[in-house]
Design a protein around this motif. Structure first.
Motif, PDB file in Angstrom:
ATOM      1  N   UNK A 258       2.908  -4.900   3.477  1.00  0.00           N
ATOM      2  CA  UNK A 258       2.226  -6.191   3.534  1.00  0.00           C
ATOM      3  C   UNK A 258       3.185  -7.339   3.857  1.00  0.00           C
ATOM      4  N   UNK A 259       4.434  -7.222   3.398  1.00  0.00           N
ATOM      5  CA  UNK A 259       5.408  -8.291   3.633  1.00  0.00           C
ATOM      6  C   UNK A 259       6.281  -8.020   4.862  1.00  0.00           C
ATOM      7  N   UNK A 260       5.975  -6.934   5.560  1.00  0.00           N
ATOM      8  CA  UNK A 260       6.717  -6.538   6.769  1.00  0.00           C
ATOM      9  C   UNK A 260       8.229  -6.557   6.503  1.00  0.00           C
ATOM     10  N   UNK A 261       8.594  -5.886   5.405  1.00  0.00           N
ATOM     11  CA  UNK A 261       9.993  -5.860   5.004  1.00  0.00           C
ATOM     12  C   UNK A 261      10.765  -4.778   5.749  1.00  0.00           C
ATOM     13  N   UNK A 262      11.827  -5.194   6.369  1.00  0.00           N
ATOM     14  CA  UNK A 262      12.828  -4.261   6.883  1.00  0.00           C
ATOM     15  C   UNK A 262      14.054  -4.449   5.987  1.00  0.00           C
ATOM     16  N   UNK A 263      15.038  -5.235   6.438  1.00  0.00           N
ATOM     17  CA  UNK A 263      16.088  -5.601   5.480  1.00  0.00           C
ATOM     18  C   UNK A 263      15.623  -6.767   4.620  1.00  0.00           C
ATOM     19  N   UNK A 264      14.865  -7.667   5.246  1.00  0.00           N
ATOM     20  CA  UNK A 264      14.309  -8.829   4.570  1.00  0.00           C
ATOM     21  C   UNK A 264      12.796  -8.860   4.803  1.00  0.00           C
ATOM     22  N   UNK A 265      12.056  -9.548   3.953  1.00  0.00           N
ATOM     23  CA  UNK A 265      10.630  -9.738   4.238  1.00  0.00           C
ATOM     24  C   UNK A 265      10.455 -10.726   5.386  1.00  0.00           C
ATOM     25  N   UNK A 266       9.377 -10.556   6.123  1.00  0.00           N
ATOM     26  CA  UNK A 266       9.020 -11.545   7.137  1.00  0.00           C
ATOM     27  C   UNK A 266       8.496 -12.787   6.411  1.00  0.00           C
ATOM     28  N   UNK A 267       9.072 -13.958   6.650  1.00  0.00           N
ATOM     29  CA  UNK A 267       8.680 -15.157   5.881  1.00  0.00           C
ATOM     30  C   UNK A 267       7.190 -15.459   5.939  1.00  0.00           C
ATOM     31  N   UNK A 268       6.591 -15.329   7.116  1.00  0.00           N
ATOM     32  CA  UNK A 268       5.167 -15.633   7.241  1.00  0.00           C
ATOM     33  C   UNK A 268       4.326 -14.609   6.489  1.00  0.00           C
ATOM     34  N   UNK A 269       4.684 -13.327   6.630  1.00  0.00           N
ATOM     35  CA  UNK A 269       3.940 -12.276   5.932  1.00  0.00           C
ATOM     36  C   UNK A 269       4.089 -12.430   4.418  1.00  0.00           C
ATOM     37  N   UNK A 270       5.292 -12.787   3.976  1.00  0.00           N
ATOM     38  CA  UNK A 270       5.520 -13.001   2.546  1.00  0.00           C
ATOM     39  C   UNK A 270       4.654 -14.148   2.032  1.00  0.00           C
TER      40      UNK A 270
END
Length: 289
Positions: A258-270
């Motif tokens: 849901x947060x499109x996390x790879x190394x970090x979350x995607x700010x918009x998705x978060x």
């Protein structure tokens, strides 16, 4: 906007203690996360205290054994507060009667071991559902089965007016790459069917009371110097908000997709995820490190 950080060390000097989730944060049920272990060790080396706060439905002695087996060393933590210990206190003070129907696996049998800290604990006997005065749920009989398989028993239990003690409010957990149901899913179903469920882990106050009591063994820690770290939006984060504590949301666990996390979350998705859950967090991090 939530501040996304690279590692705990960026902000750890703001805190004297951390309430750290285990499953999904320190390990995946199969092995420890080395970066998470190093983060805890580093915090302790600078004088911080680590309380492992877990919704595991077992006494802390068995959690210590599990952590060692998975590779979380003793120098990565100071003390432990488990949902199991908080729920056991309630059970042994008679919260659901003396004769209880146990829903759970054999691995959770330590839940029923005598509680030495009580002077006069209730005598608890496990019995068939038809003879029970209450229900103790440490988890499903089969963590892969749909919770709905319990509907017939729950209908009977509700008709009898039995209260269900939920020893682990988690709904799901990831065992490696496999998602499993937890006791919280069964308690949720029972409540939806009109039954009464009692909860003792995150996000409910009892486990935070226990965590604070165990932390107090090391000194005095004001709330603004304690941070909660975990991957459960409805457990770790909601619990932190309810206690008025800062939080670090580990997005690469249960909410990775849901947060499109790879190394970090995607700010918009978060941002969208937090808005959808009507939650706010102090910080977010892809993985605890």
């Amino acid at each position: 906007m939530t501040r996304i950080i690279e590692q705990f060390a960026e902000i750890s000097s703001n805190y004297d203690a951390a309430f750290v989730d285990l499953w999904g944060c320190m390990h995946d049920g199969v092995a420890a996360f080395p970066d998470a272990v190093a983060a805890c060790q580093g915090f302790r080396q600078q004088g911080g205290r680590i309380v492992m706060v877990t919704n595991a439905p077992r006494p802390r002695a068995s959690i210590i054994e599990q952590m060692r087996r998975l590779g979380v060393p003793d120098d990565a933590w100071d003390t432990i507060a488990t949902s199991g210990d908080a729920a056991r206190m309630a059970m042994f003070t008679g919260a659901v009667g003396n004769k209880v129907y146990h829903i759970g696996e054999a691995k959770d049998d330590p839940f029923f071991e005598p509680l030495k800290m009580l002077d006069d604990p209730a005598e608890i006997t496990r019995v068939p559902l038809q003879e029970a005065e209450g229900i103790v749920c440490t988890g499903p009989f089969d963590p892969h089965a749909d919770p709905a398989v319990n509907r017939p028993d729950f209908l009977y239990a509700k008709t009898k007016g039995l209260t269900l003690l939920c020893a682990n409010p988690d709904v799901v957990v990831d065992m490696g790459d496999t998602r499993q149901w937890c006791a919280g899913a069964l308690a949720q179903l029972y409540t939806e069917m009109g039954g009464e469920s009692l909860y003792f882990g995150k996000p409910h106050p009892a486990i935070y009371d226990l965590a604070r009591r165990r932390l107090a063994e090391f000194g005095t820690f004001p709330d603004d110097r304690i941070v909660c770290i975990g991957d459960g939006i409805a457990t770790d984060i909601q619990g932190a908000l309810g206690e008025g504590l800062d939080s670090i949301f580990i997005t690469g666990g249960l909410a990775a997709e849901e947060t499109r996390t790879e190394r970090h979350p995607d700010p918009e998705a978060l941002s969208d995820f937090l808005t959808a859950h009507q939650m706010s967090v102090s910080y977010a991090m892809g993985y605890f490190r």
